[in-house]
Design an enzyme around this catalytic site. Structure first.
Site, PDB file in Angstrom:
ATOM      1  N   GLU A 126       2.677  -3.418  -1.031  1.00  0.00           N
ATOM      2  CA  GLU A 126       2.996  -4.723  -0.460  1.00  0.00           C
ATOM      3  C   GLU A 126       1.868  -5.706  -0.774  1.00  0.00           C
ATOM      4  O   GLU A 126       0.703  -5.386  -0.576  1.00  0.00           O
ATOM      5  CB  GLU A 126       3.181  -4.624   1.055  1.00  0.00           C
ATOM      6  CG  GLU A 126       3.696  -5.919   1.655  1.00  0.00           C
ATOM      7  CD  GLU A 126       3.936  -5.838   3.161  1.00  0.00           C
ATOM      8  OE1 GLU A 126       4.283  -6.874   3.753  1.00  0.00           O
ATOM      9  OE2 GLU A 126       3.768  -4.753   3.743  1.00  0.00           O
ATOM     10  N   GLY A 265      -5.545  -3.369   6.919  1.00  0.00           N
ATOM     11  CA  GLY A 265      -5.780  -2.430   8.001  1.00  0.00           C
ATOM     12  C   GLY A 265      -4.975  -1.169   7.805  1.00  0.00           C
ATOM     13  O   GLY A 265      -5.480  -0.055   7.983  1.00  0.00           O
ATOM     14  N   ALA A 266      -3.714  -1.337   7.428  1.00  0.00           N
ATOM     15  CA  ALA A 266      -2.828  -0.189   7.221  1.00  0.00           C
ATOM     16  C   ALA A 266      -1.553  -0.691   6.577  1.00  0.00           C
ATOM     17  O   ALA A 266      -1.314  -1.896   6.474  1.00  0.00           O
ATOM     18  CB  ALA A 266      -2.516   0.506   8.546  1.00  0.00           C
ATOM     19  N   MET A 267      -0.706   0.257   6.147  1.00  0.00           N
ATOM     20  CA  MET A 267       0.554  -0.082   5.476  1.00  0.00           C
ATOM     21  C   MET A 267       1.652   0.845   5.941  1.00  0.00           C
ATOM     22  O   MET A 267       1.472   2.060   5.999  1.00  0.00           O
ATOM     23  CB  MET A 267       0.362   0.023   3.959  1.00  0.00           C
ATOM     24  CG  MET A 267       1.617  -0.291   3.161  1.00  0.00           C
ATOM     25  SD  MET A 267       2.201  -1.968   3.484  1.00  0.00           S
ATOM     26  CE  MET A 267       3.950  -1.774   3.180  1.00  0.00           C
ATOM     27  N   HIS A 301       1.524  -0.254  15.560  1.00  0.00           N
ATOM     28  CA  HIS A 301       2.106  -1.316  14.730  1.00  0.00           C
ATOM     29  C   HIS A 301       2.819  -0.736  13.518  1.00  0.00           C
ATOM     30  O   HIS A 301       3.985  -1.069  13.252  1.00  0.00           O
ATOM     31  CB  HIS A 301       0.992  -2.266  14.288  1.00  0.00           C
ATOM     32  CG  HIS A 301       1.451  -3.390  13.430  1.00  0.00           C
ATOM     33  ND1 HIS A 301       1.757  -4.628  13.934  1.00  0.00           N
ATOM     34  CD2 HIS A 301       1.681  -3.470  12.086  1.00  0.00           C
ATOM     35  CE1 HIS A 301       2.139  -5.422  12.948  1.00  0.00           C
ATOM     36  NE2 HIS A 301       2.099  -4.738  11.812  1.00  0.00           N
ATOM     37  N   GLU A 302       2.133   0.132  12.787  1.00  0.00           N
ATOM     38  CA  GLU A 302       2.748   0.654  11.560  1.00  0.00           C
ATOM     39  C   GLU A 302       3.920   1.580  11.876  1.00  0.00           C
ATOM     40  O   GLU A 302       4.925   1.583  11.152  1.00  0.00           O
ATOM     41  CB  GLU A 302       1.705   1.380  10.708  1.00  0.00           C
ATOM     42  CG  GLU A 302       0.468   0.561  10.382  1.00  0.00           C
ATOM     43  CD  GLU A 302       0.765  -0.800   9.756  1.00  0.00           C
ATOM     44  OE1 GLU A 302       1.819  -0.955   9.122  1.00  0.00           O
ATOM     45  OE2 GLU A 302      -0.069  -1.710   9.914  1.00  0.00           O
TER      46      GLU A 302
END
Length: 903
Positions: A126, A265-267, A301-302
């Site tokens: 992304e 932060g993360a995906m 969140h992820e």
């Protein structure tokens, strides 16, 4: 590819992709120097597409090895290939396209696509990273089912991809092979691959329907003892989403992988989340309370993206807030619920208030300045030049506030009904923000016959932070109070560039209000003769100016405005200092109570800044000290809430209240007030320090975390004021701390307020203790980057430290970003040395990693709002970057828009 000519993409120009690609089979022969990728695409031309529509496949930094269609080599005259795309012409309506290509993971410093970190393979796709892996339609509205085969030597025993593991085997040549299948259609930005030497922690849980699912957290060997909190957070997120929204995990397994080198932060890749290690690894000795909370929030969140982003995704990147704003709201609610879990009603309300305050502080420090600057844009932008530049606080944090307003307007049950309707309509689709609002509107209209959300939709297409002016008229004879709300929002950012004919319309603003009497008691609100009085009235402002009448008000009240921060707006009301002190002491709404204290502090600091600019002696209002003493000693307030209530507004928040931003004056004023609070309340701070010790085993729970926050705040004030014995307290805490929160807090006070030799010794001790832990050493760099004594020379010296590298995003953020974004004294020098340093680092990063460079570029984008003596050197630094040959599109867009910006 780099270009000097930016291309603007417009939402209005969206066209559906002419082909469906229902299935994708990928086979990887992994090698760090050259990885071979075999891609098999089943394509189907859509019925409404032209018969001669070409198949356009994006590609970047790839080598095409072979191209076949339906098993036959495709003639060279039937395709074109350049640095950005592979375009096939004259295809049949249905076909199988086979592409073999090569990429170079170890040479990929952008950390987009397939790259190597710590000897392992990782991906980040992304927004437009998949085109660096293989040729494909790299856009979110092309959704396909993926089967993935990974092959690698024995240096890579762990082979992971999306979905469910079908099989593994050892090949005749000794390499390992793993075959994965993702049963759900997804866009390519959700593709993921991980391969390498990894260890993991796992657990099996049952979903609400009774189905067992495997949850795993992967990390570097030797770090598995630091993944327990992440795995526990994943279990909590899974169970919360089932309970709160009825959303169940749809795969047999869910994996989280920690990586040291990561841009974000993360995906949320489907079933295989890839995380910056900073949001996975934690134990009491190496992670702070904030780290623990951050890990739980980002894990949540992820995971929540599995539905809000993956099962229903974006039609195009203009709709980014469709998934991000909604999912930030969901992770905020998750954290609030986790903080309140197991507490009595009063403690739970306080814990939720702490979370709400923290979120608003973040919004005001990051998003409000963005709304006032050259990059201002709606949460759904109408155009962009580089999509990576729109992963912004506006899309995320303001986007979450727009979702929260819908939650406020519909109520908890109504919002849940709207979410259910959203998934009923759109599960498995790529949709728009309008589709989400339409689902919510179907419930809102049912609850409010004759009304709709047509005005509310303006939040998606208009930029800026609305201002709501409040007037209160009291009729003593009639015992009636009339409240008038007036809204305004000038043109900003992209709207200014649109031309003079752009007209802004009113927003739909849910405005929560209460009234207090002279003793601070809440008045029952009788709104327009309503039969049931209430403490808080929710006013829906949809016009430029509206009035509401409250009856049976026995005396002129003090208004409590925007309770719970019910909308992302700026309130304009002329409270007296005495009214603010009353609200700060008595308001039953914890957010409004905190807000009143913050307004008192803001007024005091701005007055001190003006005194500093005038060269006058600095003086603190005794009434302010009294208000702070009352907050500090109020036994009814828990420690966590008091820590927030007593925290001074940040310099970024304060800057938004200055007509011409003067960071050195703000810093001097804030420092002076901090010292005075420490000096005049020394006895109370020492009592708070002693009363909030947390002996025994460490716990990141809100209670002890709040105590540590208040205790360390007390220590900071005592050290800032030079109170006798404070240095001994700090040294003792640093030497004996049993957790990183206390150790780092004590180190910070020693670095900022102790003599130089004491500070240097503490820094050396800390580094020696933790030199083998990269995440802790990031904290060491960060603390020095933001120290009161830090300057360009000291930061340059730290860049020569053997532990520093610009190639690791976390390390660059810890030193360079912290200095440029969060050290007003060091950066904003009239001689321009700080801005020269910023320009050097932007250009150095741009050559390595344009996405990271672009985020650093934002440090100066509001240059035109500063005092004149700083504007000129800032402008010169921006021009230097803008004129650099070979600048990336990411940085070029930001500096170009910044230089167009005028005060």
């Amino acid at each position: 590819m780099r270009t000097e000519t930016p291309v603007t993409v417009y939402r209005k120009d969206y066209q559906p992709y002419p082909y469906a690609i229902p299935t994708v089979a990928l086979a990887f022969d992994l090698d760090p120097e050259t990885t071979l990728v075999h891609s098999t695409l089943r394509i189907e031309r859509k019925a409404d597409a032209p018969a001669n529509a070409p198949l356009v496949l994006d590609g970047a930094e790839l080598e095409l090895v072979s191209l076949h269609v339906d098993g036959k080599p495709w003639p060279t005259e039937q395709y074109t290939l350049d640095d950005a795309a592979l375009v096939l012409s004259n295809l049949p309506a249905q076909a199988t396209v086979e592409i073999v290509s090569r990429c170079q993971p170890s040479a990929n410093s952008t950390l987009m696509g397939l790259y190597v970190s710590g000897g392992n393979f990782f991906t980040q796709c992304e927004a437009e990273g998949f085109r660096r892996i293989t040729y494909f339609a790299d856009r979110p509205d092309v959704m396909s089912r993926y089967q993935v085969t990974l092959r690698a030597g024995d240096a890579y025993p762990v082979l992971l991809s999306n979905g469910n593991l079908l099989s593994t085997r050892t090949l005749p040549d000794g390499r390992q092979e793993a075959h994965w299948e993702d049963p759900f259609p997804k866009p390519c930005y959700l593709f993921a691959l991980v391969a390498g030497q990894l260890t993991h922690r796992e657990t099996t849980v049952k979903t609400a329907s009774g189905r067992p699912v495997l949850l795993q957290v992967y990390s570097d060997p030797g770090s598995e003892d630091r993944t327990e909190w992440a795995l526990e957070s994943l279990v909590r997120a899974l169970q919360w989403d089932e309970t709160r929204f009825g959303l169940e995990l749809d795969l047999d397994r869910f994996m989280v992988v920690a990586v040291r080198d990561f841009n974000m932060g993360a995906m949320e890749n489907k079933g295989l989340n890839i995380f910056n290690a900073a949001y996975v690894l934690a134990d009491p000795h190496t992670a702070t309370d904030a780290n623990y909370e951050g890990i739980e929030a980002v894990i949540g969140h992820e995971y929540f993206h599995n539905w809000t982003g993956n099962r229903v995704t974006c039609r195009d990147w203009f709709q980014l807030s469709l998934k991000e704003g909604l999912t930030v709201f969901r992770d905020q609610e998750f954290t609030a619920d986790m903080m309140a879990r197991g507490l009595d009603a009063a403690a739970a309300a306080s814990a939720r208030a702490v979370k709400r305050i923290d979120d608003v502080v973040t919004l005001r420090a990051a998003q409000f300045p963005e709304d006032a600057g050259p990059m201002a844009h709606p949460i759904r932008p109408e155009s962009y030049q580089e999509i990576g530049n729109f992963y912004t606080a506006t899309v995320y944090e303001k986007g979450a506030e727009v979702i929260r307003m819908q939650h406020t307007l519909l109520g908890a049950d109504g919002f849940r009904a709207g979410i259910d309707e959203y998934f009923r309509r759109h599960d498995g689709q790529a949709v728009t923000c309008d589709d989400f609002v339409a689902a919510m509107e179907s419930v809102y209209t049912r609850l409010n016959p004759g009304r709709d959300l047509s005005v509310f939709r303006r939040w998606y297409r208009q930029a800026g932070t609305p201002r709501v002016a409040v007037t209160l008229d009291y009729d003593a004879a009639a015992q009636r109070c009339t409240v008038t709300l007036s809204q305004s929002c000038p043109l900003v950012g992209v709207e200014k560039r649109a031309g003079g004919d752009y007209v802004k319309a009113p927003f739909h603003i849910p405005f929560a209000l209460g009234l207090l009497d002279a003793e601070g008691r809440a008045l029952p609100l009788h709104l327009d003769g309503a039969s049931q009085p209430q403490d808080t009235a929710l006013l829906e402002l949809t016009e430029p100016r509206q009035q509401w009448v409250f009856d049976n008000v026995p005396a002129k009240p003090v208004p409590s405005l925007l309770r719970g921060f019910s909308a992302p707006v700026i309130v304009e009301y002329d409270w007296t200092d005495e009214e603010l002190a009353l609200l700060s002491a008595h308001d039953r709404d914890p957010f409004a109570r905190w807000e009143a204290g913050q307004e008192l502090a803001t007024r005091q600091i701005l007055a001190l800044a003006a005194q500093h600019q005038a060269g006058a002696p600095l003086q603190v209002n005794t009434g302010f000290i009294d208000a702070w003493r009352a907050l500090l000693t109020d036994p009814a307030l828990d420690a966590g809430y008091r820590a927030r209530a007593l925290a001074l507004p940040s310099e970024k928040t304060l800057a938004e209240r200055q007509e011409a931003i003067d960071p050195p004056a703000l810093a001097a004023a804030r420092d002076f007030l901090r010292r005075e609070l420490g000096r005049q309340l020394a006895t109370q701070w020492r009592e708070a320090f002693d009363a909030n010790q947390t002996p025994g085993a460490y716990s990141p729970a809100p209670g002890p975390a709040g105590q540590r926050a208040l205790k360390n705040q007390a220590l900071g004030h005592l050290m800032a004021a030079g109170v006798e014995g404070a240095q001994a307290l700090a040294q003792s805490q640093f030497d004996q701390a049993g957790n990183m929160t206390d150790s780092l807090a004590a180190l910070g006070t020693l670095v900022n307020y102790a003599p130089g030799e004491v500070a240097a010794h503490a820094l050396d001790t800390f580094y020696t203790r933790w030199k083998d832990d990269p995440l802790v050493i990031d904290k060491w760099f960060m603390l020095q980057a933001t120290a009161l004594s830090s300057n360009v020379d000291s930061v340059r010296a730290l860049m020569n430290h053997p532990a520093f590298t610009l190639r690791n995003p976390n390390r660059a953020r810890a030193l360079v970003f912290q200095f440029c974004l969060n050290n007003a004294r060091g950066l904003h020098r009239a001689d321009g040395a700080g801005y020269d340093y910023w320009a050097e680092q932007v250009l150095a990063l741009d050559a390595l990693n344009p996405e990271i460079a672009a985020r650093l570029t934002r440090a100066l984008d509001n240059w035109a709002r500063f005092v004149p003596e700083l504007r000129a050197p800032m402008q010169a630094a921006l021009q230097r970057v803008r004129n650099h040959t070979g600048l990336s599109r990411n940085v070029l867009e930001i500096v170009s828009k910044a230089l167009e910006f005028a005060a």
